[in-house]
Design a protein around this motif. Structure first.
Motif, PDB file in Angstrom:
ATOM      1  N   UNK A 193      67.398  19.614  17.521  1.00 23.56           N
ATOM      2  CA  UNK A 193      68.592  18.850  17.898  1.00 23.56           C
ATOM      3  C   UNK A 193      69.495  19.682  18.804  1.00 23.56           C
ATOM      4  N   UNK A 194      69.698  20.936  18.426  1.00 24.56           N
ATOM      5  CA  UNK A 194      70.570  21.824  19.178  1.00 24.56           C
ATOM      6  C   UNK A 194      70.098  21.971  20.623  1.00 24.56           C
ATOM      7  N   UNK A 195      68.803  22.264  20.809  1.00 26.52           N
ATOM      8  CA  UNK A 195      68.299  22.489  22.164  1.00 26.52           C
ATOM      9  C   UNK A 195      68.304  21.212  22.992  1.00 26.52           C
ATOM     10  N   UNK A 196      67.993  20.094  22.371  1.00 31.30           N
ATOM     11  CA  UNK A 196      67.989  18.836  23.120  1.00 31.30           C
ATOM     12  C   UNK A 196      69.406  18.456  23.564  1.00 31.30           C
ATOM     13  N   UNK A 197      70.394  18.630  22.673  1.00 38.40           N
ATOM     14  CA  UNK A 197      71.776  18.307  23.035  1.00 38.40           C
ATOM     15  C   UNK A 197      72.293  19.274  24.101  1.00 38.40           C
ATOM     16  N   UNK A 198      71.965  20.551  23.943  1.00 38.78           N
ATOM     17  CA  UNK A 198      72.519  21.580  24.829  1.00 38.78           C
ATOM     18  C   UNK A 198      71.918  21.565  26.226  1.00 38.78           C
ATOM     19  N   UNK A 199      70.915  20.722  26.458  1.00 37.00           N
ATOM     20  CA  UNK A 199      70.270  20.697  27.781  1.00 37.00           C
ATOM     21  C   UNK A 199      70.239  19.309  28.406  1.00 37.00           C
ATOM     22  N   UNK A 200      71.028  18.386  27.888  1.00 31.31           N
ATOM     23  CA  UNK A 200      70.977  17.016  28.426  1.00 31.31           C
ATOM     24  C   UNK A 200      71.425  16.945  29.876  1.00 31.31           C
ATOM     25  N   UNK A 201      72.203  17.904  30.340  1.00 34.74           N
ATOM     26  CA  UNK A 201      72.626  17.921  31.740  1.00 34.74           C
ATOM     27  C   UNK A 201      71.848  18.890  32.601  1.00 34.74           C
ATOM     28  N   UNK A 202      70.731  19.390  32.084  1.00 32.41           N
ATOM     29  CA  UNK A 202      69.996  20.440  32.787  1.00 32.41           C
ATOM     30  C   UNK A 202      69.484  19.978  34.141  1.00 32.41           C
ATOM     31  N   UNK A 203      69.063  18.730  34.230  1.00 34.40           N
ATOM     32  CA  UNK A 203      68.516  18.225  35.489  1.00 34.40           C
ATOM     33  C   UNK A 203      69.543  18.303  36.613  1.00 34.40           C
ATOM     34  N   UNK A 204      70.777  17.890  36.314  1.00 36.43           N
ATOM     35  CA  UNK A 204      71.802  17.933  37.363  1.00 36.43           C
ATOM     36  C   UNK A 204      72.205  19.368  37.689  1.00 36.43           C
ATOM     37  N   UNK A 205      72.207  20.245  36.676  1.00 34.56           N
ATOM     38  CA  UNK A 205      72.535  21.648  36.919  1.00 34.56           C
ATOM     39  C   UNK A 205      71.491  22.286  37.830  1.00 34.56           C
ATOM     40  N   UNK A 206      70.208  21.903  37.642  1.00 32.89           N
ATOM     41  CA  UNK A 206      69.141  22.448  38.476  1.00 32.89           C
ATOM     42  C   UNK A 206      69.365  22.134  39.953  1.00 32.89           C
TER      43      UNK A 206
END
Length: 428
Positions: free
Chosen positions: A87-100
């Motif tokens: 849960x922690x990793x999925x929540x903490x990376x939900x914006x990863x695509x835009x950050x990339x």
């Protein structure tokens, strides 16, 4: 509840990064002094609470997120108090695509890439040590979370409602259909795992298969499987580096092995595949891939995964792989990208591992269990929120080696659907 400014004040570096990363749900971080910082829009999304037990940990997390997070979870200096590490990793990376997509995300990966130039190449001796590190673990560990055939690669979910066993069978059918197999074909399986694909090819098509592995544990299991299924005369397994193979084959298949070749060996790998294929032969390479190529400034190795799970591994992009295949003189006759299939596979593995976690702890110890569940969860995160996918690359030395259209793939899969039709694939 503290606002954004308060969160940034209590966790200066993390506070600057997390608002962009968390787009769904809410993450609460309790620091070593007991202060709470909340990030994310909240709402109906998942709510996760983690506690940091080390005052310097926020700085390490900001500077090298995956390595520091994985190590902190393993040693207990980061604990999850609400939800779990997945849960922690999925929540903490939900914006990863835009950050990339932003230039600001290039800085740390670019610095980390400088160290990769010093990473030793995957020569024969190092390649074998790397394989032993992961695949020569006790076989009972893999019994806990893999399907009954021990297929340790991305499954193929045709509808999304399949069980793991059904999806892994569908994956083998999909690969066999692309290989255009028959009883007269000689097949080389590079990185044969525990032998499921090789023995299934023999059973379903009558072809003969030679499987290569660098794992003594996998070799023993694959040979035992062939004996158990009465196909040892046509499914043979050897402990051999693919670079040392000398025979030529009608078909070459490699599932989940290209990730272990290493960026500096891609040309040598595809040249070897070309040299081992008959003139009218067909190859199928199934690999995890990255949507960020080696030349992209944002590209970097997952240092935690490299240190603890897959030493020497390298996830190639199609932009890395296709030029190497072309330089080897191979025709790229089909490319298929599987996006969320591995995310679903890893979800199944996670659930199975959690259901038998007590057995895993008794077998391997608690720290190993935390390492392994972080591995499964972070890998799923890479496919769900990051830039990972799976590609299947069909290759040949001749432009005429496969039919003109892809219709033959679905037709062959259809003949696999019922037990009465399976043997007909070999005669097609």
């Amino acid at each position: 509840m503290p606002g954004k400014d308060q969160s940034r004040a209590s966790l200066p570096l993390l506070g600057a990064l997390l608002p962009d990363l968390i787009r769904v749900g809410e993450l609460t971080i309790i620091d070593a002094r007991g202060g709470r910082s909340r990030f994310g829009p909240g709402g109906s999304g998942p709510k996760v609470v983690i506690r940091l037990h080390d005052r310097l940990l926020p700085i390490r997390l900001a500077l090298d997120p995956m390595l520091a997070t994985g190590e902190a979870y393993m040693d207990g200096s980061l604990t999850v108090e609400q939800g779990d590490v997945r849960d922690f990793l999925l929540v903490a990376t939900t914006g990863l695509e835009s950050v990339h997509r932003t230039r600001s995300s290039w800085v740390i990966p670019t610095l980390l890439r400088l160290g990769e130039r010093l990473t030793p190449a995957n020569g024969r001796r190092r390649a074998r040590r790397n394989v032993e590190h992961h695949y020569d673990l006790p076989p009972e560990l893999y019994d806990l979370f893999l399907d009954r055939d021990h297929l340790y690669s991305c499954a193929y979910f045709r509808t999304g409602s399949e069980s793991l066993e059904e999806a892994q069978q569908a994956k083998m059918q999909h690969i066999m259909a692309k290989l255009l197999l028959g009883p007269d074909k000689r097949v080389l399986d590079i990185g044969c795992g525990w032998g499921a694909l090789a023995t299934t090819i023999v059973e379903e098509t009558g072809a003969s298969v030679t499987g290569l592995t660098l794992s003594a544990e996998q070799l023993a299991s694959a040979n035992a499987r062939a004996q158990r299924r009465h196909v040892a005369d046509k499914a043979q397994f050897v402990l051999r580096d693919y670079r040392d193979e000398q025979e030529r084959y009608d078909r070459i298949v490699s599932v989940g092995m290209l990730e272990h070749v290493g960026r500096h060996h891609l040309d040598a790998y595809f040249s070897k595949v070309a040299g081992l294929l008959e003139e009218d032969g067909v190859g199928l390479i199934h690999s995890i891939g990255s949507a960020i190529g080696a030349s992209d400034p944002r590209a970097s190795k997952d240092r935690w995964m490299d240190r603890y799970i897959f030493p020497g591994g390298y996830i190639p992009a199609l932009s890395d792989v296709m030029p190497a295949a072309e330089r080897a003189g191979l025709w790229i006759t089909d490319v298929e990208v599987l996006r969320l299939h591995y995310a679903e596979t890893l979800r199944c593995w996670w659930e199975r591992f959690q259901a038998r976690r007590g057995e895993a702890a008794a077998l391997m110890g608690e720290r190993f269990c935390r390492m392994w569940e972080f591995y499964l969860a972070s890998a799923e995160t890479g496919f769900r929120n990051g830039r990972l996918m799976v590609f299947q690359l069909q290759l040949s030395r001749s432009r005429e080696a496969v039919p003109l259209t892809r219709d033959y793939i679905a037709e062959a899969e259809g003949r696999f659907e019922t037990p009465a039709g399976r043997r007909r694939v070999g005669a097609a």
